[in-house]
Write a protein that holds these residues in place. Sequence first.
Motif, PDB file in Angstrom:
ATOM      1  N   PRO A  85       0.796  -1.237   0.000  1.00 53.65           N
ATOM      2  CA  PRO A  85       0.000   0.000   0.000  1.00 53.65           C
ATOM      3  C   PRO A  85       0.827   1.285   0.000  1.00 53.65           C
ATOM      4  O   PRO A  85       0.366   2.296  -0.511  1.00 53.65           O
ATOM      5  N   ARG A  86       2.035   1.277   0.530  1.00 54.93           N
ATOM      6  CA  ARG A  86       2.833   2.508   0.606  1.00 54.93           C
ATOM      7  C   ARG A  86       3.766   2.700  -0.597  1.00 54.93           C
ATOM      8  O   ARG A  86       4.620   3.583  -0.585  1.00 54.93           O
ATOM      9  N   ILE A  87       3.579   1.904  -1.626  1.00 56.75           N
ATOM     10  CA  ILE A  87       4.470   2.000  -2.791  1.00 56.75           C
ATOM     11  C   ILE A  87       4.303   3.361  -3.474  1.00 56.75           C
ATOM     12  O   ILE A  87       3.206   3.902  -3.572  1.00 56.75           O
ATOM     13  N   ILE A  88       5.398   3.926  -3.910  1.00 59.31           N
ATOM     14  CA  ILE A  88       5.391   5.136  -4.727  1.00 59.31           C
ATOM     15  C   ILE A  88       5.552   4.664  -6.167  1.00 59.31           C
ATOM     16  O   ILE A  88       6.488   3.928  -6.478  1.00 59.31           O
ATOM     17  N   TYR A  89       4.643   5.075  -7.042  1.00 59.55           N
ATOM     18  CA  TYR A  89       4.592   4.559  -8.414  1.00 59.55           C
ATOM     19  C   TYR A  89       4.697   5.718  -9.389  1.00 59.55           C
ATOM     20  O   TYR A  89       3.929   6.672  -9.306  1.00 59.55           O
ATOM     21  N   MET A  90       5.645   5.618 -10.295  1.00 62.80           N
ATOM     22  CA  MET A  90       5.850   6.675 -11.286  1.00 62.80           C
ATOM     23  C   MET A  90       5.826   6.074 -12.678  1.00 62.80           C
ATOM     24  O   MET A  90       6.427   5.027 -12.915  1.00 62.80           O
ATOM     25  N   SER A  91       5.142   6.735 -13.582  1.00 58.65           N
ATOM     26  CA  SER A  91       5.043   6.269 -14.956  1.00 58.65           C
ATOM     27  C   SER A  91       5.678   7.302 -15.886  1.00 58.65           C
ATOM     28  O   SER A  91       5.352   8.481 -15.820  1.00 58.65           O
ATOM     29  N   VAL A  92       6.577   6.835 -16.750  1.00 60.82           N
ATOM     30  CA  VAL A  92       7.239   7.701 -17.719  1.00 60.82           C
ATOM     31  C   VAL A  92       6.972   7.104 -19.101  1.00 60.82           C
ATOM     32  O   VAL A  92       7.369   5.979 -19.374  1.00 60.82           O
ATOM     33  N   THR A  93       6.282   7.853 -19.953  1.00 61.02           N
ATOM     34  CA  THR A  93       5.969   7.342 -21.283  1.00 61.02           C
ATOM     35  C   THR A  93       6.655   8.191 -22.347  1.00 61.02           C
ATOM     36  O   THR A  93       7.030   9.337 -22.097  1.00 61.02           O
ATOM     37  N   GLY A  94       6.811   7.629 -23.515  1.00 60.93           N
ATOM     38  CA  GLY A  94       7.484   8.333 -24.598  1.00 60.93           C
ATOM     39  C   GLY A  94       6.698   9.521 -25.116  1.00 60.93           C
ATOM     40  O   GLY A  94       7.261  10.558 -25.465  1.00 60.93           O
ATOM     41  N   PHE A  95       5.356   9.393 -25.175  1.00 63.64           N
ATOM     42  CA  PHE A  95       4.529  10.431 -25.778  1.00 63.64           C
ATOM     43  C   PHE A  95       3.375  10.851 -24.880  1.00 63.64           C
ATOM     44  O   PHE A  95       2.380  11.376 -25.355  1.00 63.64           O
ATOM     45  N   GLY A  96       3.469  10.630 -23.574  1.00 62.72           N
ATOM     46  CA  GLY A  96       2.403  11.006 -22.658  1.00 62.72           C
ATOM     47  C   GLY A  96       1.330   9.932 -22.567  1.00 62.72           C
ATOM     48  O   GLY A  96       1.424   8.876 -23.191  1.00 62.72           O
ATOM     49  N   ASN A  97       0.290  10.197 -21.770  1.00 61.57           N
ATOM     50  CA  ASN A  97      -0.755   9.198 -21.584  1.00 61.57           C
ATOM     51  C   ASN A  97      -2.083   9.590 -22.230  1.00 61.57           C
ATOM     52  O   ASN A  97      -3.102   8.988 -21.972  1.00 61.57           O
ATOM     53  N   ARG A  98      -2.063  10.607 -23.096  1.00 58.68           N
ATOM     54  CA  ARG A  98      -3.247  11.032 -23.834  1.00 58.68           C
ATOM     55  C   ARG A  98      -2.815  11.466 -25.242  1.00 58.68           C
ATOM     56  O   ARG A  98      -1.680  11.823 -25.455  1.00 58.68           O
ATOM     57  N   GLY A  99      -3.765  11.437 -26.144  1.00 60.41           N
ATOM     58  CA  GLY A  99      -3.500  11.942 -27.482  1.00 60.41           C
ATOM     59  C   GLY A  99      -3.335  10.852 -28.513  1.00 60.41           C
ATOM     60  O   GLY A  99      -3.249   9.668 -28.186  1.00 60.41           O
ATOM     61  N   PRO A 100      -3.263  11.235 -29.771  1.00 61.19           N
ATOM     62  CA  PRO A 100      -3.277  10.264 -30.871  1.00 61.19           C
ATOM     63  C   PRO A 100      -2.015   9.398 -30.973  1.00 61.19           C
ATOM     64  O   PRO A 100      -2.072   8.315 -31.542  1.00 61.19           O
ATOM     65  N   ILE A 101      -0.896   9.849 -30.465  1.00 62.65           N
ATOM     66  CA  ILE A 101       0.321   9.034 -30.597  1.00 62.65           C
ATOM     67  C   ILE A 101       0.763   8.445 -29.263  1.00 62.65           C
ATOM     68  O   ILE A 101       1.859   7.922 -29.153  1.00 62.65           O
ATOM     69  N   MET A 102      -0.102   8.442 -28.253  1.00 65.00           N
ATOM     70  CA  MET A 102       0.296   8.001 -26.911  1.00 65.00           C
ATOM     71  C   MET A 102       0.756   6.552 -26.867  1.00 65.00           C
ATOM     72  O   MET A 102       1.603   6.210 -26.066  1.00 65.00           O
ATOM     73  N   ILE A 103       0.224   5.695 -27.731  1.00 66.98           N
ATOM     74  CA  ILE A 103       0.606   4.285 -27.645  1.00 66.98           C
ATOM     75  C   ILE A 103       1.804   3.941 -28.534  1.00 66.98           C
ATOM     76  O   ILE A 103       2.222   2.811 -28.598  1.00 66.98           O
ATOM     77  N   GLY A 104       2.350   4.927 -29.201  1.00 63.78           N
ATOM     78  CA  GLY A 104       3.496   4.671 -30.067  1.00 63.78           C
ATOM     79  C   GLY A 104       4.753   4.347 -29.277  1.00 63.78           C
ATOM     80  O   GLY A 104       5.009   4.929 -28.236  1.00 63.78           O
ATOM     81  N   PRO A 105       5.522   3.378 -29.764  1.00 65.25           N
ATOM     82  CA  PRO A 105       6.767   3.052 -29.076  1.00 65.25           C
ATOM     83  C   PRO A 105       7.862   4.061 -29.404  1.00 65.25           C
ATOM     84  O   PRO A 105       7.898   4.616 -30.498  1.00 65.25           O
ATOM     85  N   VAL A 106       8.726   4.307 -28.461  1.00 65.74           N
ATOM     86  CA  VAL A 106       9.909   5.128 -28.712  1.00 65.74           C
ATOM     87  C   VAL A 106      11.037   4.137 -28.967  1.00 65.74           C
ATOM     88  O   VAL A 106      11.423   3.384 -28.087  1.00 65.74           O
ATOM     89  N   SER A 107      11.527   4.123 -30.178  1.00 60.06           N
ATOM     90  CA  SER A 107      12.552   3.160 -30.564  1.00 60.06           C
ATOM     91  C   SER A 107      13.887   3.857 -30.789  1.00 60.06           C
ATOM     92  O   SER A 107      13.961   5.083 -30.862  1.00 60.06           O
TER      93      SER A 107
END
Length: 116
Positions: A85-107
Amino acid sequence: MILAQLGADVIKIESLEGDSFRSFGFGFLGWNQQKRSISLDLRSAEGIDLVHQLVQQADIVVENLRPGRTRVLRIDYATLSRLKPRIIYMSVTGFGNRGPIMIGPVSIQFCRRCRA
């Protein structure tokens, strides 16, 4: 990298193929200095079980998968916070978590085009 330099025990989880940025040579070594790493198959029950065991001993989780992928793998905040329960969780994505290219991979190829 900074947390490891400050003395934190950092464990990097890589795919069985390894981090594709290893080809960056010294850049990769610089970004990953003082980190331990383990290669796991996150598509297997054994791989996910090992992640869950590591999380129970961790203070912070940083993930950089495509949005939604952690939920599919059962390593999202909702799942991991039930384990710790006390875990600190951070998410870092290549193109953010919203928008048309959010699911694109950063290669590597994408990064090389950006540097050109």
